[in-house]
Scaffold this active site. Structure first.
Site, PDB file in Angstrom:
ATOM      1  N   ASP A  12       0.867  -1.164   0.000  1.00 38.54           N
ATOM      2  CA  ASP A  12       0.000   0.000   0.000  1.00 38.54           C
ATOM      3  C   ASP A  12       0.916   1.229   0.000  1.00 38.54           C
ATOM      4  O   ASP A  12       2.129   1.113   0.219  1.00 38.54           O
ATOM      5  CB  ASP A  12      -0.881  -0.042   1.251  1.00 38.54           C
ATOM      6  CG  ASP A  12      -1.655   1.243   1.471  1.00 38.54           C
ATOM      7  OD1 ASP A  12      -2.349   1.676   0.536  1.00 38.54           O
ATOM      8  OD2 ASP A  12      -1.544   1.815   2.568  1.00 38.54           O
ATOM      9  N   ASP A  14      -0.228   5.171   1.024  1.00 41.67           N
ATOM     10  CA  ASP A  14      -0.496   6.122   2.103  1.00 41.67           C
ATOM     11  C   ASP A  14      -0.569   5.409   3.449  1.00 41.67           C
ATOM     12  O   ASP A  14      -1.381   4.510   3.640  1.00 41.67           O
ATOM     13  CB  ASP A  14      -1.814   6.856   1.841  1.00 41.67           C
ATOM     14  CG  ASP A  14      -1.731   7.771   0.632  1.00 41.67           C
ATOM     15  OD1 ASP A  14      -1.017   8.781   0.713  1.00 41.67           O
ATOM     16  OD2 ASP A  14      -2.376   7.464  -0.388  1.00 41.67           O
ATOM     17  N   ASP A 170      -1.566  -0.758   6.110  1.00 35.13           N
ATOM     18  CA  ASP A 170      -1.708  -0.097   7.403  1.00 35.13           C
ATOM     19  C   ASP A 170      -3.165   0.087   7.806  1.00 35.13           C
ATOM     20  O   ASP A 170      -3.448   0.451   8.941  1.00 35.13           O
ATOM     21  CB  ASP A 170      -1.051   1.289   7.371  1.00 35.13           C
ATOM     22  CG  ASP A 170      -1.887   2.286   6.575  1.00 35.13           C
ATOM     23  OD1 ASP A 170      -2.339   3.283   7.169  1.00 35.13           O
ATOM     24  OD2 ASP A 170      -2.107   2.066   5.370  1.00 35.13           O
TER      25      ASP A 170
END
Length: 222
Positions: A12, A14, A170
């Protein structure tokens, strides 16, 4: 899920590679504070990893009891965000993980719910493009995370079956997207997402700093 040799890792962006999520929250909350309010962290965290999961402008309108002009809100956010984001460094352990993935012979992908125009300046600023064999963004799919389309597309582009790849995420939305696509999921919560329930993850680590990617994926390498 069947044990399979891991052939690819998909990151991922961001909050996983770059902590733009904290900066985004701080910029949004800056607008709220200008109007005498606080942006609720719990509502914001639940929308991380997807697009349009939380309408901050509508939330501020509800708090203030007045209609907030959306064009003004977006412009003010842009001003605050631009003043913060350009010096944000890579999160700890990311560069080591990217370099180790290549040494291990793994294909490396990027799958983000952000638009390409959002991530490209960071990829260039931090010289990250060279680490990825495939980059997929919100521009490439009809639905972003938690829909699995981005991760399915990444696996196809990398030439692997989903069960031969592991995602590093995250957010809960991102983790659910990866799992729904058939990938293994490693959750690395950050300050914004640490309070979320990552029990769906195959593995949770507090940081990639000091971690060996080879050891993280060893459990799926038979």
């Amino acid at each position: 899920m069947k044990i399979a040799m891991i052939k690819a890792v998909v990151f991922d962006f961001d909050g996983t590679i770059l902590d733009t999520e904290t900066v985004t929250y701080e910029a949004m909350n800056g607008i709220f504070r200008e109007r005498g309010h606080e942006l609720p962290m719990d509502k914001w965290a639940g929308a991380i990893g997807t697009l349009h999961g939380f309408d901050a402008c509508a939330e501020l309108s509800a708090f203030t009891g007045e209609e907030i002009d959306r064009a003004w809100f977006d412009a003010r956010f842009g001003e605050l965000y631009a003043g913060m984001v350009h010096q944000v460094p890579l999160l700890p352990g990311i560069l080591d993980a990217l370099e180790e993935a290549k040494r291990l012979g793994l294909a490396v992908g990027l799958a983000t719910s952000s638009y390409r125009a959002w991530i490209e300046p960071h990829l260039d600023r931090l010289d990250l493009r060279r680490h990825f064999d495939a980059i997929h963004t919100a521009d490439d799919v009809e639905k972003v995370k938690p829909d699995p389309a981005l991760y399915r597309l990444a696996a196809r582009s990398l030439g692997v079956e989903p069960g031969e790849a592991v995602a590093i995420e995250d957010s809960l939305n991102g983790l659910r997207a990866a799992k729904a696509a058939g990938l293994y999921g490693i959750a690395v919560p950050n300050a914004m997402t640490a309070g979320l329930d990552f029990s769906e993850a195959d593995l949770v680590v507090p940081t990639l700093d000091g971690q060996k990617l080879e050891m993280l994926v060893a459990r799926w390498n038979g």
